[in-house]
Design a protein around this motif. Structure first.
Motif, PDB file in Angstrom:
ATOM      1  N   SER A  28       0.804  -1.223   0.000  1.00  0.00           N
ATOM      2  CA  SER A  28       0.000   0.000   0.000  1.00  0.00           C
ATOM      3  C   SER A  28       0.834   1.268   0.000  1.00  0.00           C
ATOM      4  O   SER A  28       0.442   2.278   0.581  1.00  0.00           O
ATOM      5  CB  SER A  28      -0.962   0.011   1.201  1.00  0.00           C
ATOM      6  OG  SER A  28      -1.806  -1.111   1.198  1.00  0.00           O
ATOM      7  N   PHE A  29       1.977   1.230  -0.676  1.00  0.00           N
ATOM      8  CA  PHE A  29       2.818   2.416  -0.750  1.00  0.00           C
ATOM      9  C   PHE A  29       2.067   3.601  -1.341  1.00  0.00           C
ATOM     10  O   PHE A  29       2.230   4.734  -0.889  1.00  0.00           O
ATOM     11  CB  PHE A  29       4.070   2.122  -1.579  1.00  0.00           C
ATOM     12  CG  PHE A  29       4.932   3.320  -1.821  1.00  0.00           C
ATOM     13  CD1 PHE A  29       5.769   3.801  -0.833  1.00  0.00           C
ATOM     14  CD2 PHE A  29       4.906   3.975  -3.048  1.00  0.00           C
ATOM     15  CE1 PHE A  29       6.573   4.907  -1.039  1.00  0.00           C
ATOM     16  CE2 PHE A  29       5.708   5.081  -3.278  1.00  0.00           C
ATOM     17  CZ  PHE A  29       6.542   5.544  -2.276  1.00  0.00           C
ATOM     18  N   THR A  69      13.114  19.416  -6.536  1.00  0.00           N
ATOM     19  CA  THR A  69      11.968  18.785  -7.169  1.00  0.00           C
ATOM     20  C   THR A  69      11.702  17.440  -6.514  1.00  0.00           C
ATOM     21  O   THR A  69      12.591  16.586  -6.462  1.00  0.00           O
ATOM     22  CB  THR A  69      12.187  18.581  -8.676  1.00  0.00           C
ATOM     23  OG1 THR A  69      12.458  19.833  -9.307  1.00  0.00           O
ATOM     24  CG2 THR A  69      10.943  17.968  -9.312  1.00  0.00           C
ATOM     25  N   ILE A  70      10.492  17.267  -6.010  1.00  0.00           N
ATOM     26  CA  ILE A  70      10.086  16.003  -5.414  1.00  0.00           C
ATOM     27  C   ILE A  70       9.297  15.206  -6.441  1.00  0.00           C
ATOM     28  O   ILE A  70       8.524  15.765  -7.223  1.00  0.00           O
ATOM     29  CB  ILE A  70       9.262  16.233  -4.128  1.00  0.00           C
ATOM     30  CG1 ILE A  70       9.006  14.913  -3.393  1.00  0.00           C
ATOM     31  CG2 ILE A  70       7.955  16.948  -4.428  1.00  0.00           C
ATOM     32  CD1 ILE A  70       8.358  15.096  -2.021  1.00  0.00           C
ATOM     33  N   SER A  71       9.488  13.908  -6.440  1.00  0.00           N
ATOM     34  CA  SER A  71       8.752  13.041  -7.345  1.00  0.00           C
ATOM     35  C   SER A  71       8.597  11.673  -6.698  1.00  0.00           C
ATOM     36  O   SER A  71       9.281  11.346  -5.729  1.00  0.00           O
ATOM     37  CB  SER A  71       9.452  12.925  -8.701  1.00  0.00           C
ATOM     38  OG  SER A  71      10.752  12.384  -8.566  1.00  0.00           O
ATOM     39  N   ARG A  72       7.688  10.886  -7.232  1.00  0.00           N
ATOM     40  CA  ARG A  72       7.493   9.539  -6.722  1.00  0.00           C
ATOM     41  C   ARG A  72       7.136   8.602  -7.861  1.00  0.00           C
ATOM     42  O   ARG A  72       6.571   9.010  -8.874  1.00  0.00           O
ATOM     43  CB  ARG A  72       6.410   9.499  -5.639  1.00  0.00           C
ATOM     44  CG  ARG A  72       4.997   9.784  -6.138  1.00  0.00           C
ATOM     45  CD  ARG A  72       4.010   9.910  -4.972  1.00  0.00           C
ATOM     46  NE  ARG A  72       3.869   8.673  -4.223  1.00  0.00           N
ATOM     47  CZ  ARG A  72       3.265   8.567  -3.043  1.00  0.00           C
ATOM     48  NH1 ARG A  72       2.761   9.655  -2.451  1.00  0.00           N
ATOM     49  NH2 ARG A  72       3.167   7.391  -2.438  1.00  0.00           N
ATOM     50  N   ASP A  73       7.475   7.354  -7.668  1.00  0.00           N
ATOM     51  CA  ASP A  73       7.154   6.297  -8.611  1.00  0.00           C
ATOM     52  C   ASP A  73       6.497   5.197  -7.797  1.00  0.00           C
ATOM     53  O   ASP A  73       7.177   4.404  -7.146  1.00  0.00           O
ATOM     54  CB  ASP A  73       8.415   5.800  -9.316  1.00  0.00           C
ATOM     55  CG  ASP A  73       8.117   4.779 -10.391  1.00  0.00           C
ATOM     56  OD1 ASP A  73       7.059   4.126 -10.345  1.00  0.00           O
ATOM     57  OD2 ASP A  73       8.964   4.623 -11.300  1.00  0.00           O
ATOM     58  N   ASN A  74       5.186   5.170  -7.818  1.00  0.00           N
ATOM     59  CA  ASN A  74       4.458   4.221  -6.977  1.00  0.00           C
ATOM     60  C   ASN A  74       4.669   2.778  -7.422  1.00  0.00           C
ATOM     61  O   ASN A  74       4.653   1.868  -6.593  1.00  0.00           O
ATOM     62  CB  ASN A  74       2.970   4.562  -6.972  1.00  0.00           C
ATOM     63  CG  ASN A  74       2.657   5.820  -6.196  1.00  0.00           C
ATOM     64  OD1 ASN A  74       3.476   6.293  -5.405  1.00  0.00           O
ATOM     65  ND2 ASN A  74       1.475   6.380  -6.414  1.00  0.00           N
TER      66      ASN A  74
END
Length: 117
Positions: A28-29, A69-74
Motif C-alpha cells: 500500500s505504498f 523537485t520532489i517526485s514519486r514512482d508508486n
C-alpha cells in the motif's frame, strides 16, 4: 507496514546537485502521502517538500522552491528529491517520511547532505 531507506546523500560544493532516493518496502505504498524533511544540527526538523499519494500535488518550503523537485514512482515504491543549486544552508540530515491517517506514519533513518561553501 512500511520500511523506508534513504540514499544519495553526500558532500557537494555550493551550486552543485544531489539526487536523494527513498526506497520503500511493504504494501500500500501508493496510499501514503510522502514528504522530505531535513534537520540541521541544533535546529528543528523542517518540512522540505511534500507529494500527495497520487503525485498530483506537490509543495515546497520557500527556501527550496525553484531548486528542489520532489517526485514519486508508486510502481517502483520510490520517492526522489532532486536538489539543484545547493547552498550551505541546505546542509542537514534528510529524512523520508510516509504518512497515512489510517495506516500510520513512518520515517527513514536519514541521509546526510553536506554542502560546502
Amino acid at each position: 507496514q512500511v520500511q523506508l531507506v534513504e540514499s544519495g546523500g553526500g558532500l557537494v560544493q555550493a551550486g552543485g546537485s544531489l539526487r536523494l532516493s527513498c526506497a520503500a518496502s511493504g504494501r500500500s505504498f501508493s496510499d501514503y502521502a510522502m514528504h522530505w524533511f531535513r534537520q540541521a544540527p541544533g535546529k528543528e526538523r523542517e518540512l522540505v517538500a511534500t507529494i500527495s499519494w497520487s503525485g498530483n500535488s506537490v509543495n515546497y518550503a520557500d527556501s527550496v522552491k525553484g531548486r528542489f523537485t520532489i517526485s514519486r514512482d508508486n510502481d517502483r515504491k520510490r520517492m526522489y528529491l532532486q536538489m539543484n543549486s545547493l547552498k550551505p544552508e541546505d546542509t542537514g540530515v534528510y529524512y523520508c517520511n510516509a504518512e497515512s491517517v489510517l495506516l500510520g506514519t513512518y520515517w527513514g533513518q536519514g541521509t546526510q547532505v553536506t554542502v560546502s561553501s
